[in-house]
Design a protein around this motif. Structure first.
Motif, PDB file in Angstrom:
ATOM      1  N   GLN A  63      -2.230   4.214  -4.390  1.00  0.00           N
ATOM      2  CA  GLN A  63      -3.676   3.658  -3.908  1.00  0.00           C
ATOM      3  C   GLN A  63      -4.423   4.869  -3.124  1.00  0.00           C
ATOM      4  N   THR A  64      -3.949   5.604  -2.182  1.00  0.00           N
ATOM      5  CA  THR A  64      -4.667   6.429  -1.446  1.00  0.00           C
ATOM      6  C   THR A  64      -3.926   7.675  -1.382  1.00  0.00           C
ATOM      7  N   ARG A 122      -8.844   2.758   8.605  1.00  0.00           N
ATOM      8  CA  ARG A 122      -8.066   1.483   8.721  1.00  0.00           C
ATOM      9  C   ARG A 122      -7.721   1.297   6.959  1.00  0.00           C
ATOM     10  N   ILE A 123      -6.535   1.138   7.003  1.00  0.00           N
ATOM     11  CA  ILE A 123      -6.107   0.998   5.387  1.00  0.00           C
ATOM     12  C   ILE A 123      -5.325  -0.608   5.277  1.00  0.00           C
ATOM     13  N   SER A 124      -5.990  -1.192   4.491  1.00  0.00           N
ATOM     14  CA  SER A 124      -5.458  -2.825   4.517  1.00  0.00           C
ATOM     15  C   SER A 124      -4.134  -2.616   3.515  1.00  0.00           C
ATOM     16  N   THR A 125      -2.951  -3.396   4.002  1.00  0.00           N
ATOM     17  CA  THR A 125      -1.720  -3.195   3.390  1.00  0.00           C
ATOM     18  C   THR A 125      -1.608  -4.454   2.482  1.00  0.00           C
ATOM     19  N   ILE A 134       0.507   5.418   0.130  1.00  0.00           N
ATOM     20  CA  ILE A 134      -0.401   6.645   0.649  1.00  0.00           C
ATOM     21  C   ILE A 134       0.704   7.850   0.171  1.00  0.00           C
ATOM     22  N   GLU A 172       0.897  -1.225   0.021  1.00  0.00           N
ATOM     23  CA  GLU A 172       0.051   0.011   0.017  1.00  0.00           C
ATOM     24  C   GLU A 172       0.736   1.170   0.226  1.00  0.00           C
ATOM     25  N   ARG A 202      -8.510   5.858  -3.283  1.00  0.00           N
ATOM     26  CA  ARG A 202      -9.188   6.466  -2.197  1.00  0.00           C
ATOM     27  C   ARG A 202      -8.576   8.003  -2.106  1.00  0.00           C
TER      28      ARG A 202
END
Length: 535
Positions: A419-420, A528-531, A394, A392, A473
């Motif tokens: 992704q974010t 909460r962000i899944s990795t 950010i 992930e 996101r």
């Protein structure tokens, strides 16, 4: 057993330089001299001509140069003016010499050698500057900044901490234009910011001490035991926040541009600006006692006071293991070194990152990412940050402006899909010279500056940025919606303002394009962000 006390959660502690709020333009020696000469003194003189007008206007007009001091205290403002002229006499002479010699360079230096002009340098500038050209033969004065901190123009004896109970978020006067006169229920502690006693004061947030210990620490600054008790509490400290050990990353939005990321036992705080809890209540917030006892990295995107905030940085100094700032180039007098400034404020470990420099995380890294816009075309240090955790990524883009799609294509090629994205929306922005007018020559073509704004991306620029990076996101943040920052960024933008309409357009367009999340952040929230890799 004698009673012990700790700092009340309502105690606000403002760092001041000669009664003005501490920020880069009052801390960096040469810019501080220019600010005192070109901004503070003229502002105080204007106030003294009509104190009642200033008092009224400061409360009613956002963004104006008005001093929010009651007219009944005009004599104290006059004393501050006189004290400034005396205590900073050498710095005021330097500022005058700087301005005059810069004007001289513009008329006399046309591409010929600058070597003979060193003999014409005014005495205050000698040994502190280099005369330089750019490739178009435009001459300027380059400050040798590390030397300036060792000169008479750096005056830590003017530094103080002002302690008082915060009754309401809106009691705090305008950050840039209102000097802090000592109120009846405040303590003025004269102490250099780098002094180890400052950490001992802030250790009182969690480690109670007998009243005598605290009185000894503050010394003669305490006018009465009763006043000191009003800033303390006998209540036990809240439980220490547990380190995050859950799956994925926990991301806590603290407010405005401040975000806490926790991943595999590592904590990262972005753009630390923390709000004290006022006695009168107000919007819920994460405050100092809610932060980890150890913050592994604190990341600062740029020097604006809502991102690099000495009030918060001093209060967290003992907790932050590594402070990360963008690297300055120093070609402009206002492109100050935040690494040097932070070191002078007592930080032991400061890293200034160049673009694409990285710092290690468990199964991840922090990467400095290029950042366009926000400074009205001035070359001042700035950086966005990418945090990679497993698969992930950010991006904390702060006030980035997507002025060039190709930049983000190059970023995508260099680091992969992001992704974010946390990004601001600001289609108008403040004027070029807002808060930094003191650095500009008085005689210049101001007409050409009218369309130079300190803004972030508008909706269309933001949508393109998200598409290019492959974002799934979007968190629209740093929108100035939290009341505890109103003294810095002004009042919250109303829903029908151009800025908020642009934000709504960005969120709507992001949802239309299929983003999983398109959310505007305000106050506090936990994400909460899944990795884990996607199938």
């Amino acid at each position: 057993m004698s009673a012990t006390y700790r700092l009340s959660e309502h105690t606000c502690i403002e760092p001041l330089v000669n009664q003005w709020m501490a920020w880069w333009l009052t801390l960096a020696p040469i810019p501080a001299c220019l600010n005192a000469y070109n901004f503070q003194l003229p502002l105080l003189k204007a106030y003294l001509q009509n104190p009642a007008f200033h008092e009224k206007s400061e409360r009613e007009i956002n963004g104006g140069s008005f001093v929010g001091v009651p007219a009944s205290r005009a004599a104290e403002v006059r004393a501050l003016l006189q004290r400034t002229q005396s205590a900073q006499e050498a710095g005021l002479k330097l500022a005058e010499a700087f301005e005059e010699f810069q004007a001289f360079l513009l008329t006399e230096a046309k591409g010929q050698s600058l070597e003979p002009l060193y003999q014409k340098l005014p005495e205050p500038l000698r040994g502190l500057v280099e005369l330089v050209y750019d490739y178009n033969n435009r001459a300027s004065i380059q400050v040798l900044e590390p030397l300036s901190y060792k000169s008479r123009y750096y005056q830590p004896q003017l530094q103080t901490l002002q302690l008082g109970a915060l009754e309401s978020d809106f009691d705090r006067r305008t950050f840039f234009t209102t000097p802090r006169l000592t109120q009846e229920r405040q303590i003025e502690w004269r102490v250099p910011f780098a002094d180890a006693r400052v950490d001992r004061l802030f250790e009182l947030e969690r480690t109670p001490q007998p009243l005598g210990h605290i009185q000894e620490l503050l010394g003669d600054a305490v006018p009465s035991e009763e006043l000191l008790r009003s800033l303390l509490t006998e209540a036990p400290a809240p439980a220490e926040p547990e380190p995050w050990t859950g799956p994925g990353a926990r991301v806590r939005y603290v407010g405005h541009a401040c975000v806490l990321v926790e991943w595999k036992g590592t904590s990262i705080l972005i753009d630390p600006v923390i709000g004290v809890r006022p006695r009168a209540g107000g919007e819920a917030r994460l405050s100092y006692e809610n932060l980890p006892a150890r913050i592994d990295y604190a990341l600062v995107t740029h020097a604006h006071a809502d991102h690099y905030n000495p009030e918060t940085l001093l209060r967290l100094r003992r907790r932050i293991d590594c402070l990360v700032v963008p690297r300055a180039r120093g070609m402009l007098v206002g492109d100050v070194s935040l690494k040097l400034m932070s070191t002078m404020m007592g930080y032991k470990r400061v890293v200034d990152m160049e673009m694409f420099d990285s710092l290690p995380l468990p199964d991840g890294e922090i990467v400095a990412i290029p950042f366009l816009g926000e400074h009205g075309d001035l070359s001042h240090a700035k950086s966005a940050y990418l945090i990679r955790m497993g698969q992930e990524q950010i991006l904390f883009a702060a006030d980035s402006t997507n002025l060039d799609d190709t930049l983000y294509r190059n970023i995508r090629q260099a680091v992969g899909e992001i992704q974010t994205v946390f990004m601001n929306t600001e289609n108008e922005g403040s004027p070029l010279t807002f808060t930094i007018e003191a650095l500009f020559p008085k005689r210049r073509d101001r007409r050409a500056e009218k369309n130079r704004r300190c803004r972030g991306s508008n909706a269309s620029e933001g949508v393109r940025l998200l598409e290019i990076l492959g974002a799934r996101r979007l968190y629209n943040y740093a929108m100035g919606l939290e009341p505890w920052l109103s003294h810095i960024v002004g009042p919250e933008s109303p829903p029908d303002s151009p800025r908020m309409k642009e934000s709504n357009t960005l969120l709507s367009e992001a949802r239309t394009r299929g983003l999983e999340v398109a959310q505007q952040l305000r106050g506090t929230s936990e994400l909460r962000i899944s990795t884990e890799p996607r199938s």
